[in-house]
Enzyme design. Structure first.
Site, mmCIF file in Angstrom:
data_model
loop_
_atom_site.group_PDB
_atom_site.id
_atom_site.type_symbol
_atom_site.label_atom_id
_atom_site.label_comp_id
_atom_site.label_asym_id
_atom_site.label_seq_id
_atom_site.Cartn_x
_atom_site.Cartn_y
_atom_site.Cartn_z
ATOM 1 N N GLY A 1 11.085 -54.284 28.476
ATOM 2 C CA GLY A 1 12.796 -53.593 28.893
ATOM 3 C C GLY A 1 13.098 -54.176 30.010
ATOM 4 O O GLY A 1 13.964 -53.363 30.715
ATOM 5 N N SER B 1 9.729 -39.689 30.058
ATOM 6 C CA SER B 1 11.096 -39.070 30.265
ATOM 7 C C SER B 1 10.806 -37.746 30.752
ATOM 8 O O SER B 1 10.006 -36.776 30.048
ATOM 9 C CB SER B 1 11.948 -39.495 29.036
ATOM 10 O OG SER B 1 13.009 -38.532 29.364
ATOM 11 N N TYR C 1 12.549 -38.769 20.437
ATOM 12 C CA TYR C 1 12.421 -39.312 21.735
ATOM 13 C C TYR C 1 11.474 -38.685 22.383
ATOM 14 O O TYR C 1 10.623 -38.976 23.207
ATOM 15 C CB TYR C 1 13.728 -39.560 22.161
ATOM 16 C CG TYR C 1 13.765 -40.353 23.844
ATOM 17 C CD1 TYR C 1 13.664 -41.525 23.696
ATOM 18 C CD2 TYR C 1 14.006 -39.666 24.871
ATOM 19 C CE1 TYR C 1 13.447 -42.344 24.975
ATOM 20 C CE2 TYR C 1 14.144 -40.498 25.970
ATOM 21 C CZ TYR C 1 13.739 -41.573 26.044
ATOM 22 O OH TYR C 1 13.859 -42.338 27.138
ATOM 23 N N ALA D 1 9.241 -36.514 21.347
ATOM 24 C CA ALA D 1 7.986 -36.561 20.921
ATOM 25 C C ALA D 1 7.132 -37.622 21.219
ATOM 26 O O ALA D 1 5.924 -37.819 21.774
ATOM 27 C CB ALA D 1 7.957 -36.507 19.341
ATOM 28 N N ILE E 1 19.191 -40.960 34.790
ATOM 29 C CA ILE E 1 19.477 -42.087 35.658
ATOM 30 C C ILE E 1 20.807 -42.691 35.227
ATOM 31 O O ILE E 1 21.100 -42.873 34.033
ATOM 32 C CB ILE E 1 18.293 -43.077 35.505
ATOM 33 C CG1 ILE E 1 16.872 -42.283 35.849
ATOM 34 C CG2 ILE E 1 18.551 -44.318 36.448
ATOM 35 C CD1 ILE E 1 16.762 -41.528 37.005
#
Lengths: 79, 247
Positions: free
Chosen positions: B13, B141, B154, B156, B187
């Site tokens: 990423g 996160s 997301y 999970a 962010i």
């Protein structure tokens, strides 16, 4: 002793840091040579690399002793 | 301190806001970085921005299991050396309230955000175990710990990443390999730039340190966990969120 057996023994001695005399055919990696479960996975990886064979998960699970490893690799090499 | 000379780091990423900051930071500390992402043009620009030295890229679509499995090998080919540091940063969101969430939205997020990091860890660990050294940092996160309405998938995946990392850390600790997590809060990235000012202000008011995070805030935490100095830290989650959630 066959060439394969010699090489297997050498890998085991190197990887587990045990005395060569202890690496008998009947020696169990975990019970006699002090390997932990990750060691056995790493040994299988080392065998695969050294002998250029693929050892599938179900076969790897059955390799408990030095002789198991030698027999399996000899069979693969003969095939 | 925190020098990475001679090390090879793969950052997934890497064309995104946080990923590019991580890559730049590791690069600045001496690492050779391999950037992976889906957008070739963006990756090329990244490599150029790093001066084209000690920087390579690999285009990979991590929603494809085979591509994820092959990425470590490709990165090592490009770098000409084994991957010492793996940063699982790639991820995507498909937000929706659970009652409206499609199977596809659930599966896609779990696949890219949890299954593909596992695949990369598995592939990277092989070499790391053999070399008796390695660093894995998984980017989760804050919502993995707190939850967030509209992000069941997301949250999970990110919570799953923490459990996975702890398990891996226990499996490979005896071989000098560490596995840790950095959990960013809110962010500022191109993704969040588009939010209305009112919403940004509201978010900001919930952050004791009084501002949104910068990608560099995350990169610094990642750098620490990649360093030799962090050699006695494994299985931990470093929360970098301005104090928004103190966990």
């Amino acid at each position: 002793m066959s060439e394969i057996a010699d090489k297997v023994k050498k890998i085991v001695v190197e990887h587990l840091g045990v005395e060569e005399s202890k690496v008998t055919p009947e020696a169990s990696f975990i019970d006699d040579l002090g390997a932990d479960s990750l060691d056995t996975v790493e040994l299988v990886m080392a065998f695969e690399e050294a002998f250029n064979v693929e050892i599938p998960e179900d076969a790897a699970e059955k390799i408990a002793t030095v002789k198991d490893a030698i027999d399996y690799i000899e069979k693969q090499k003969a095939a | 301190m925190f020098k990475l000379d001679g090390k090879v780091a793969l950052v997934t990423g890497a064309s995104g806001g946080i990923g590019s900051a991580i890559a730049a930071t590791l690069h600045a500390q001496g690492a050779t970085v391999v950037l992976s992402g889906t957008r070739e043009e963006a990756l090329k620009e990244q490599v150029a921005a790093l001066g084209g030295v000690r920087a390579e890229y690999v285009v990979a679509n991590l929603s494809d299991a085979a591509e994820a499995d092959a990425l470590i090998g490709k990165a090592e080919e490009k770098a000409g050396a084994p991957v010492d540091i793996l940063i699982n940063n790639a991820g995507l969101t498909r937000d929706n309230l659970a009652l409206r969430m499609k199977d596809d939205e659930w599966n896609q997020v779990l696949n890219v955000d949890l299954s593909s990091p596992f695949r990369l860890c598995r592939a990277a660990l092989k070499g790391m175990l053999r070399r008796r050294a390695g660093r894995i940092v998984n980017i989760a996160s804050v919502v993995g710990a707190t939850g967030n309405a509209g992000q069941a998938n997301y949250s999970a995946a990110k919570a799953g990443m923490v459990g996975m990392s702890k398990s891996l850390a226990q499996e490979v600790g005896s071989r000098g390999v560490t596995v840790n997590v950095v959990a960013p809060g809110f962010i500022v990235t191109p993704m969040t730039d588009v939010l209305p000012d009112a919403q940004k202000e509201k978010l900001q008011s919930q952050i004791p340190l009084g501002r949104l995070g910068k990608p560099e805030d995350i990169a610094a935490a990642v750098l620490y966990l990649c360093s030799d100095e962090a050699g006695w830290v494994t299985g931990s989650t470093l929360h970098v969120n301005g104090g928004m959630a103190m966990i």
